[in-house]
Design a protein around this motif. Structure first.
Motif, PDB file in Angstrom:
ATOM      1  N   TYR A 163       0.828  -1.205   0.000  1.00 17.97           N
ATOM      2  CA  TYR A 163       0.000   0.000   0.000  1.00 17.97           C
ATOM      3  C   TYR A 163       0.865   1.258   0.000  1.00 17.97           C
ATOM      4  O   TYR A 163       0.593   2.201  -0.747  1.00 17.97           O
ATOM      5  N   HIS A 220       2.285   1.818  -3.374  1.00 18.89           N
ATOM      6  CA  HIS A 220       1.247   2.369  -4.238  1.00 18.89           C
ATOM      7  C   HIS A 220       1.101   3.879  -4.035  1.00 18.89           C
ATOM      8  O   HIS A 220       0.992   4.637  -5.008  1.00 18.89           O
ATOM      9  N   LEU A 221       1.111   4.326  -2.789  1.00 20.54           N
ATOM     10  CA  LEU A 221       0.967   5.753  -2.506  1.00 20.54           C
ATOM     11  C   LEU A 221       2.126   6.555  -3.098  1.00 20.54           C
ATOM     12  O   LEU A 221       1.926   7.653  -3.625  1.00 20.54           O
ATOM     13  N   ALA A 231       1.668   6.711  -6.842  1.00 19.80           N
ATOM     14  CA  ALA A 231       0.562   7.606  -7.192  1.00 19.80           C
ATOM     15  C   ALA A 231       0.830   9.050  -6.769  1.00 19.80           C
ATOM     16  O   ALA A 231      -0.007   9.923  -7.002  1.00 19.80           O
ATOM     17  N   GLU A 232       2.005   9.278  -6.146  1.00 22.05           N
ATOM     18  CA  GLU A 232       2.423  10.607  -5.696  1.00 22.05           C
ATOM     19  C   GLU A 232       1.409  11.223  -4.731  1.00 22.05           C
ATOM     20  O   GLU A 232       1.099  12.415  -4.775  1.00 22.05           O
ATOM     21  N   GLU A 233       0.897  10.386  -3.843  1.00 24.43           N
ATOM     22  CA  GLU A 233      -0.028  10.851  -2.820  1.00 24.43           C
ATOM     23  C   GLU A 233       0.734  11.444  -1.629  1.00 24.43           C
ATOM     24  O   GLU A 233       1.769  10.911  -1.207  1.00 24.43           O
ATOM     25  N   ILE A 234       0.213  12.535  -1.074  1.00 27.97           N
ATOM     26  CA  ILE A 234       0.845  13.181   0.077  1.00 27.97           C
ATOM     27  C   ILE A 234       0.939  12.227   1.258  1.00 27.97           C
ATOM     28  O   ILE A 234       1.895  12.261   2.033  1.00 27.97           O
ATOM     29  N   LEU A 235      -0.037  11.334   1.384  1.00 23.34           N
ATOM     30  CA  LEU A 235      -0.049  10.402   2.499  1.00 23.34           C
ATOM     31  C   LEU A 235       1.207   9.527   2.525  1.00 23.34           C
ATOM     32  O   LEU A 235       1.634   9.078   3.597  1.00 23.34           O
ATOM     33  N   ALA A 236       1.818   9.283   1.375  1.00 26.53           N
ATOM     34  CA  ALA A 236       3.037   8.469   1.336  1.00 26.53           C
ATOM     35  C   ALA A 236       4.125   9.094   2.196  1.00 26.53           C
ATOM     36  O   ALA A 236       4.766   8.410   3.011  1.00 26.53           O
ATOM     37  N   GLN A 285       3.745  11.220   4.591  1.00 25.65           N
ATOM     38  CA  GLN A 285       3.329  11.242   5.993  1.00 25.65           C
ATOM     39  C   GLN A 285       3.597   9.902   6.676  1.00 25.65           C
ATOM     40  O   GLN A 285       4.171   9.853   7.762  1.00 25.65           O
TER      41      GLN A 285
END
Length: 376
Positions: A321, A324-325, A328-333, A335
């Protein structure tokens, strides 16, 4: 501020202790998360306290001076009230940041003139001014203004820089001792040992700093490109001179292995941007070694990030997971990864304290250094 040593390892210089400030105790050896601009990047204060279990964080004089600025910090009642962190804070003097602005600063005896990286405006830091700025920021532990020399550095320049740093220290002490904090609690000033990697200069600097009899001392000018063995030799030399009954702070270091080796040499306090900076690039430190979460091999690994560590981020989220973050260049990664890496660093120093108290630190350290530096 007071410092008491509770245990001393018999096979090394490692020791456990408690450093007590008006904002609470700090159990040493300790790692201090770096909150350059008043925040540890991507991590909430509540997470720092409950998950990471940080006992002290850093702020930076250079960055906080430029923004939000001293007027805002003063009106807020200091950095503790401004950012909501109720535990101890240490502020760097800005000397390292000035060092890194080599193309836009001029160093003279009076101080350093530099241009802001934000808008190009011109500013001056003097030893006296830096004391006043850190009084306004309101950190529990403030650092003397020094010059951090590069590596490699010619002997002549290293000597001149060290001697100027010593003169600046006398000015820092004069200003600090002639003033008081603004917010009703005590602050303390740490001098900084310099001298590049030259043993005679480091010895001279350590003797000068020790003679000032402040409540704690720092070792600066390392982790700037020198080989690790040179760093360890310098730490060992300096710690033979710095007072045993005062906390020793190794500035800007470093990897998990660096920290464990430096603890064995008698260092008590550490800081480094590595855990959060590496986290934002998908590099995670774990109890089994170092992972690059962007690698394809983790895409279908549904096991926890680090089951052996504990902590919410490390055990709730899976490697697949988190990968994946990042993809996907998600900010949550950033964090999750930052929270994990800081949790790991604070776990590491807590484990060090356990093994120092148990009397088997060197055996444990040697095993951990080999394990923690493996590439998974």
């Amino acid at each position: 501020m007071t410092f008491s040593i509770s245990a001393q390892d018999q096979q090394s210089k490692a020791r456990t202790g408690t450093l007590t400030t008006d904002h609470g105790p700090i159990h040493t050896p300790i790692f201090m998360p770096v909150g350059t601009a008043g925040t540890v990047k991507a991590v909430h204060q509540r997470e720092l306290e409950t998950d990471v279990q940080a006992e002290i964080i850093l702020g930076n004089t250079y960055h906080l001076y430029l923004r939000p600025g001293l007027d805002v910090l003063s009106q807020a009642g200091g950095l503790h009230k401004f950012n909501g962190w109720s535990h101890p804070i240490l502020t760097d003097s800005g000397g390292y940041q000035v060092y890194s602005l080599s193309n836009t600063r001029k160093i003279k005896e009076e101080g350093v003139t530099f241009k802001s990286h934000i808008d190009g405006s011109t500013h001056r830091f003097t030893p006296e001014g830096v004391m006043d700025i850190q009084r306004t920021i309101g950190a529990d532990i403030i650092m003397a203004f020094d010059e951090c020399t590069p590596y490699p550095c010619e002997y002549g320049y290293a000597r001149q820089s060290m001697e100027m740093t010593h003169r600046w220290l006398d000015r820092c002490i004069g200003r600090f001792d002639a003033t008081e904090g603004y917010y009703g609690y005590q602050q303390t000033l740490f001098p900084i040992v310099q001298g590049s990697t030259y043993p005679d200069l480091r010895r001279q600097s350590a003797e000068f700093i020790a003679s000032k009899e402040r409540e704690g001392n720092a070792i600066g000018g390392l982790a700037v490109g020198e080989p690790a063995e040179e760093m360890y030799k310098t730490i060992e030399l300096v710690n033979e001179i710095l007072p045993v009954d005062k906390p020793r702070y190794l500035m800007g270091v470093g990897t998990p292995a660096n920290i464990l080796e430096a603890i064995a040499l008698g260092v008590d306090m550490f800081d480094c941007v590595m855990p959060t900076r590496n986290a934002r690039h998908g590099i995670l430190f774990t109890t089994e070694g170092i992972m690059n979460l962007k690698n394809e091999k983790w895409s279908r690994d549904f096991s926890p990030i680090d089951a052996g560590l504990g902590g919410y981020a490390s055990t709730f989220y899976t490697k697949a997971y988190l990968r994946h973050l990042f993809k996907a260049e998600e900010i949550l990664a950033a964090q999750i990864a930052s929270l994990h890496n800081l949790t790991f660093y604070l776990w590491l120093v807590r484990q060090a304290r356990v093994h120092i108290d148990a009397g088997d630190y060197v055996t444990w350290k040697n095993e951990m250094v080999e394990r923690l530096m493996r590439r998974l």
